[in-house]
Design a protein around this motif. Structure first.
Motif, PDB file in Angstrom:
ATOM      1  N   THR A  48       0.588  -1.433  -0.070  1.00  0.00           N
ATOM      2  CA  THR A  48      -0.220  -0.354   0.111  1.00  0.00           C
ATOM      3  C   THR A  48       0.999   1.128  -0.363  1.00  0.00           C
ATOM      4  OG1 THR A  48      -1.430  -0.987   1.368  1.00  0.00           O
ATOM      5  CG2 THR A  48      -1.735   1.689   1.366  1.00  0.00           C
ATOM      6  N   VAL A  49       1.544   1.087  -0.677  1.00  0.00           N
ATOM      7  CA  VAL A  49       2.146   2.611  -1.742  1.00  0.00           C
ATOM      8  C   VAL A  49       2.255   2.627  -2.978  1.00  0.00           C
ATOM      9  CG1 VAL A  49       4.299   1.904   0.906  1.00  0.00           C
ATOM     10  CG2 VAL A  49       4.810   1.288  -2.057  1.00  0.00           C
ATOM     11  N   ALA A  50       2.450   4.287  -3.319  1.00  0.00           N
ATOM     12  CA  ALA A  50       2.855   4.655  -4.576  1.00  0.00           C
ATOM     13  C   ALA A  50       4.444   4.359  -4.945  1.00  0.00           C
ATOM     14  CB  ALA A  50       2.435   6.175  -4.526  1.00  0.00           C
ATOM     15  N   VAL A  51       3.942   4.234  -6.362  1.00  0.00           N
ATOM     16  CA  VAL A  51       5.307   3.671  -6.866  1.00  0.00           C
ATOM     17  C   VAL A  51       6.023   5.156  -7.817  1.00  0.00           C
ATOM     18  CG1 VAL A  51       6.274   2.050  -8.646  1.00  0.00           C
ATOM     19  CG2 VAL A  51       4.852   1.627  -7.248  1.00  0.00           C
ATOM     20  N   GLY A  52       7.383   5.756  -7.175  1.00  0.00           N
ATOM     21  CA  GLY A  52       7.050   6.600  -8.301  1.00  0.00           C
ATOM     22  C   GLY A  52       8.661   6.869  -8.188  1.00  0.00           C
ATOM     23  N   ASP A  53       9.483   7.787  -8.866  1.00  0.00           N
ATOM     24  CA  ASP A  53      10.504   8.191  -9.199  1.00  0.00           C
ATOM     25  C   ASP A  53      11.808   8.497  -8.248  1.00  0.00           C
ATOM     26  OD1 ASP A  53       9.911  10.146  -8.509  1.00  0.00           O
ATOM     27  OD2 ASP A  53      10.710  11.568 -10.104  1.00  0.00           O
ATOM     28  N   SER A  54      10.578   8.836  -7.080  1.00  0.00           N
ATOM     29  CA  SER A  54      12.178   8.571  -5.667  1.00  0.00           C
ATOM     30  C   SER A  54      11.320   8.559  -4.405  1.00  0.00           C
ATOM     31  CB  SER A  54      12.206  10.348  -5.783  1.00  0.00           C
ATOM     32  OG  SER A  54      11.533  10.998  -5.165  1.00  0.00           O
ATOM     33  N   ARG A  55      11.567   8.288  -2.780  1.00  0.00           N
ATOM     34  CA  ARG A  55      11.117   8.531  -1.468  1.00  0.00           C
ATOM     35  C   ARG A  55      10.767   9.056  -1.201  1.00  0.00           C
ATOM     36  NH1 ARG A  55      10.464   4.501   2.081  1.00  0.00           N
ATOM     37  NH2 ARG A  55      11.015   2.496   1.022  1.00  0.00           N
ATOM     38  N   ARG A  56       9.067  10.051  -1.268  1.00  0.00           N
ATOM     39  CA  ARG A  56       8.694  11.175  -0.045  1.00  0.00           C
ATOM     40  C   ARG A  56       7.012  11.008  -0.833  1.00  0.00           C
ATOM     41  NH1 ARG A  56       8.666  11.934  -5.764  1.00  0.00           N
ATOM     42  NH2 ARG A  56       7.413  12.772  -6.993  1.00  0.00           N
ATOM     43  N   MET A  57       7.061  11.564   0.390  1.00  0.00           N
ATOM     44  CA  MET A  57       5.021  11.876   0.448  1.00  0.00           C
ATOM     45  C   MET A  57       4.622  12.271  -0.636  1.00  0.00           C
ATOM     46  SD  MET A  57       4.590  10.145   3.609  1.00  0.00           S
ATOM     47  CE  MET A  57       3.261   9.890   3.505  1.00  0.00           C
ATOM     48  N   MET A  58       3.448  12.239  -1.177  1.00  0.00           N
ATOM     49  CA  MET A  58       3.026  12.360  -2.303  1.00  0.00           C
ATOM     50  C   MET A  58       1.331  12.964  -1.746  1.00  0.00           C
ATOM     51  SD  MET A  58       2.641  13.713  -5.370  1.00  0.00           S
ATOM     52  CE  MET A  58       4.759  13.705  -5.725  1.00  0.00           C
ATOM     53  N   SER A  59       0.748  13.596  -2.091  1.00  0.00           N
ATOM     54  CA  SER A  59      -0.445  13.931  -2.836  1.00  0.00           C
ATOM     55  C   SER A  59      -1.544  13.001  -3.673  1.00  0.00           C
ATOM     56  CB  SER A  59      -1.154  15.032  -3.046  1.00  0.00           C
ATOM     57  OG  SER A  59      -0.017  16.019  -1.875  1.00  0.00           O
TER      58      SER A  59
END
Length: 202
Positions: A48-59
């Motif tokens: 249960t996380v988003a997948v993206g280009d870096s580790r950070r909090m996102m809206s």
């Protein structure tokens, strides 16, 4: 989301295989995990996380400004203001997360991406996987969604070409080579396809 891909792939990889399902919205993630438990599917792991280009909090926007539920259209919204329809979620690069799970890139055969415009972010966070594992990548990319993130469909095709991947459209007769221009032409006219299969060239 509801687990259509997760359940299907779990049946295909068999008891010795594993499906890792990423669902950014916590509610959907919990629902998916419960569904898999009820179906007695033991070879699927829900992250249960988003997948993206870096580790950070996102809206993550899951309701519109007029409070309409965005079922199937939940999306990363970097410019979102605090509201009941926006939640802050953890984003992780796929390379980093798979390593933390102890999964070897060579063991990954297939990747399905449906992230409502954040395709390039996911791919940038999976550089090692694309270089080493060379999985088939079945990716939804729609102009109006990806442009919201400041990218274009052409950017996705170019990025994958840089890793030696060729784009295909998939029909009942099998995969057929395509180009970004051909994909966009059919999308603008018949919209027969909104997914592209990228296969690593030898």
């Amino acid at each position: 989301h509801s687990g259509n891909w997760t359940v299907n792939l779990a049946g295909r990889v068999g008891a010795q295989g594993t499906v890792v399902a990423y669902e950014a919205l916590p509610h959907y993630g919990r629902s998916l995990a419960m569904s898999l438990k009820l179906l007695r599917i033991k070879n699927a792991l829900v992250r249960t996380v988003a997948v993206g280009d870096s580790r950070r909090m996102m809206s993550l926007r899951w309701r519109s400004d007029d409070n309409q539920l965005l079922t199937g259209r939940t999306h990363i919204d970097p410019a979102a203001k605090t509201s009941p329809g926006v939640v802050e979620i953890q984003m992780v690069p796929l390379d980093e997360d798979l390593r933390a799970l102890g999964i070897e890139f060579h063991d990954i055969a297939f990747m399905k991406i449906d992230v409502e415009g954040a395709e390039l972010e996911v791919l940038k966070g999976a550089s090692d996987l694309l270089s080493i594992g060379r999985p088939a990548v079945y990716l939804e990319t729609e102009p109006e969604w990806i442009e919201r993130m400041g990218h274009s469909v052409e950017d996705v095709f170019e990025h994958m070409a840089g890793f030696g991947y060729q784009p295909h459209l998939v029909s009942e007769s099998g995969p057929t080579l395509t180009t970004a221009d051909e994909y966009l032409r059919q999308y603008a006219s018949t919209r027969q396809y909104n997914n592209v299969l990228f296969l690593a060239s030898k």
